[in-house]
Design an enzyme around this catalytic site. Structure first.
Site, mmCIF file in Angstrom:
data_model
loop_
_atom_site.group_PDB
_atom_site.id
_atom_site.type_symbol
_atom_site.label_atom_id
_atom_site.label_comp_id
_atom_site.label_asym_id
_atom_site.label_seq_id
_atom_site.Cartn_x
_atom_site.Cartn_y
_atom_site.Cartn_z
ATOM 1 C CG HIS A 307 7.246 -11.609 9.239
ATOM 2 N ND1 HIS A 307 7.992 -11.928 8.445
ATOM 3 C CD2 HIS A 307 6.830 -10.326 8.825
ATOM 4 C CE1 HIS A 307 8.294 -11.082 7.493
ATOM 5 N NE2 HIS A 307 7.449 -10.041 7.707
ATOM 6 C CD GLU A 548 -10.116 17.060 -2.058
ATOM 7 O OE1 GLU A 548 -9.466 16.413 -1.278
ATOM 8 O OE2 GLU A 548 -10.214 16.436 -3.204
ATOM 9 C CG ASP A 572 -6.183 17.237 0.790
ATOM 10 O OD1 ASP A 572 -5.119 17.378 1.314
ATOM 11 O OD2 ASP A 572 -6.206 16.548 -0.092
#
Length: 661
Positions: A307, A548, A572
């Site tokens: 972390h 798309e 896409d």
């Protein structure tokens, strides 16, 4: 009852996804267990769950027993099957500040050693956060905590347990106060929340209380219990979980300090640009430190998935971790040079090294500054037409980064992430509040909200999707929404309410026929009439479509007469034009937006939009590419939306185009 599934959570149930899974499990009355390879653990214990070492693509079983067992299993299975589970406050997977930013860290360096090279010796550690820095050393070596080792008398045990429980409550209260502050980034907030969960986990508290009942004083019991659990994490064959050992020790230390009535050594006095040197430092302490003053971080413990590394990366602080005992050689240093790219640390560098590091630091700062001047620039074409450079975001936590980058509004707000972060469909009020906050933050710039785009690769809990052989060609986007007006109308009503507070625009995903637009407009009118009858304030919004699908490209001239704008989704669009699954690595080379077929589709769309006099924008990854931006602008695109990190470079590219004329 029980049900098995394949885990799709990115990188598995490491710290934050495990924390969220446990929080979800605790919301049900039933006893819930997670089973892997025949081993069952409580789904309401973060530590036990993490130690089960559940990885992505592994099979697990959720077992529940109680009044709400069915609901519990459905919700938990939905979480496990969600690839973005646990990433809701980090933005997109892989961005700095998220735990998955550690998925491709710099390789772990060789064991720490002092290398004999030209100039002063370098200490080799783990390159945990890139960047170079040189500055005064700030040694942070708080004394190690030791238990008194006193054996308790029988009549002291209950009081000692109560004292321990009070210390845990105090640590949690401190963390709650930290979480309530507004100065934490979304990524840091997730880390603190995970630490808070560890502090009260039954695995830790139960072991401490068992030791106290055996006669150990509370401090000694906490130290021993933390060491045992940390050792368990270290023994797991998973680098993410290995890094959690440091978290357990850090939490144990905080509990011990409360028990001893002591405060942690403060980092508030660290000088500007100083290099923080420590054997170990708790993530909670670093998250609360004056991070803007810290020039670099050097630790004996920790690695690229710790972390500490995640916090450093999210704040652009160079870090070298995992030095081991060699970190003690820096205790008496007056100045330190740190190379977070190579994992090198140099104590008291000579003049040559100082000059080299100073040059590198200045070059990096110059590059950043060179782009930063474009933050407030409004880029235009040579004819004076403004090119809006906007941000793609998926949550309110990403607003600050977009504003800092100089985003001219939002070109794509992915509403599916709002749905994914909840195990139940969000209410109209919750959605309205989110969209309103977004509109207010960027006013008067426009905020383009994409209506719910789920299905295919993005299922969510609360909507049952059919089994489809090819979900990318199935029931998704606007197709699903129009079939589920109970869900769609709730979102449209929320958007109408939010439009009162700013420049909201709405676009529809996966459009392939004009009827989808006209049916949506009828629903919008229906929602507006309902709100008017209820006396709820609302405002109209512009309606556009994403381009798309090949069908949308081919009917673009007709679509342009029905909508206020186009936004080209190159991700896409490329996969559909090339008939190549963008998630399939074996056909990855076909997913190239520069392919002549894809570029022709973009140009056809732009021509149709320009001819109809509507705005044509782009919100795919290609929108931020400096090599393609000039071509898109020449095609007639007047809006480009991208990740915040690309905004200033895009503005620079457009400005350079205008200057060349």
């Amino acid at each position: 009852m029980e049900r098995s599934t394949i885990v799709r959570v990115h990188e598995g149930l490491h710290a934050r996804p495990a924390t969220r899974f446990v929080k979800l499990a605790k919301g049900f009355e039933s006893d819930v267990e997670l089973v892997k390879d025949g081993k069952a653990v409580s789904a309401k214990s973060s530590v036990k769950l993490m130690l089960l070492a559940v990885k992505e693509n592994q099979e697990v079983t959720v077992r529940a027993n109680g009044a709400d067992a069915i609901e519990a299993i459905e919700a938990l299975i939905g979480y496990l099957e969600n690839p973005r589970a646990g990433l809701d406050d980090e933005g997109e997977a892989g961005e700095a500040g998220s735990e998955t930013a550690a998925a491709t860290p710099a390789p772990e360096a060789a064991p720490p050693a002092a290398a004999a090279v030209d100039g002063p010796p370098k200490l080799q550690g783990v390159a945990a956060s890139e960047g170079v820095a040189i500055g005064p050393a700030f040694a942070h070596f708080p004394p190690e905590i030791e238990g008194p080792g006193r054996r308790l008398q029988g009549d002291e045990i209950e009081d000692e347990i109560e004292r321990f429980r009070g210390a845990v409550a105090s640590v949690q209260a401190r963390m709650d106060r930290t979480l309530a502050e507004n100065n934490l980034s979304a990524g840091d907030r997730g880390i603190v929340a995970a630490l808070r969960d560890i502090a009260a986990d039954d695995s830790l508290t139960g072991e401490v209380e068992r030791l106290i009942k055996g006669g150990d004083d509370a401090v000694s019991a906490v130290i021993a219990a933390a060491a045992t659990i940390a050792a368990d994490f270290s023994a797991v064959d998973d680098h993410y979980l290995n890094a959690r050992a440091d978290d357990v020790h850090a939490v144990g230390r905080q509990i011990c300090l409360v028990l001893l009535g002591q405060d942690e050594v403060s980092l508030e006095t660290i000088p500007q640009g100083a290099i923080l040197i420590a054997d170990d430092i708790g993530a909670w302490d670093l998250a609360r430190a004056p991070l803007k003053r810290i020039g670099g971080v050097v630790c004996g413990h920790g690695g690229a998935t710790s972390h500490i590394a995640i916090i450093a990366r999210s704040h652009g602080i160079p870090a070298v971790l995992g030095l081991g005992d060699k970190v003690n050689e820096l205790r008496a240093a007056s100045q330190v040079a740190i190379d977070g790219n190579a994992g090198h640390v140099i104590a008291d560098p000579d003049e040559t090294v100082r000059a080299d590091f100073t040059r590198r630091v200045e070059a990096a700062a110059k590059e950043r500054a060179g782009l930063k001047v474009f933050k407030g620039v409004t880029p235009t074409r040579a004819d004076g037409t403004v090119i809006e450079v906007a941000a793609n975001i998926g949550s309110l936590e990403e607003i600050e980064a977009a504003q800092e980058a100089g985003a001219m509004g939002v070109g794509l707000f992915r509403t599916e992430l709002l749905f994914m972060r909840h195990m139940h469909l969000p209410s109209e009020d919750m959605q309205a509040e989110t969209y309103s906050a977004l509109a207010k933050a960027f006013a008067p710039h426009s905020v383009i909200v994409r209506t719910l785009d789920i299905g295919g690769d993005k299922p969510i809990a609360g909507i049952e999707f059919p089994d489809e052989e090819n979900p990318f060609l199935g029931w998704r986007g606007i197709r699903m929404c129009l079939d589920r007006p109970d869900i769609f109308k709730r979102q449209l009503r929320a958007l109408l309410r939010a439009a009162v507070h700013g420049n909201i625009k709405v676009m529809l995903p996966m459009v392939s026929e004009i009827a989808e637009v006209t049916r949506t407009r009828a629903l919008v009118d229906e929602c507006a009439a309902e709100l008017k009858a209820e006396g709820v304030p609302y405002a109209s919004f512009e309606l556009g479509v994403m381009i798309e699908t090949p069908a949308a490209v081919l009917i673009a001239p007709a679509l342009a007469k029905e909508v206020a704008f186009f936004s080209i989704g190159t991700n896409d669009l490329t996969q559909y034009i090339m008939a190549a699954d963008r998630l399939n690595p074996t056909v990855a080379k076909l997913n190239d937006v520069t392919n002549p077929a894809v570029m022709s589709a973009i140009e056809l769309t732009a021509k149709a939009g320009v001819a109809a006099g509507i705005m044509v924008g782009m919100c795919g990854e290609a929108a931020g590419r400096p090599d393609l931006i000039p071509t898109f602008v020449k095609m007639g695109l007047t809006e480009l939306s991208m990740s915040p990190a690309s905004i200033q470079r895009a503005k620079k590219t457009i400005a350079a185009m205008a200057a060349e004329r």
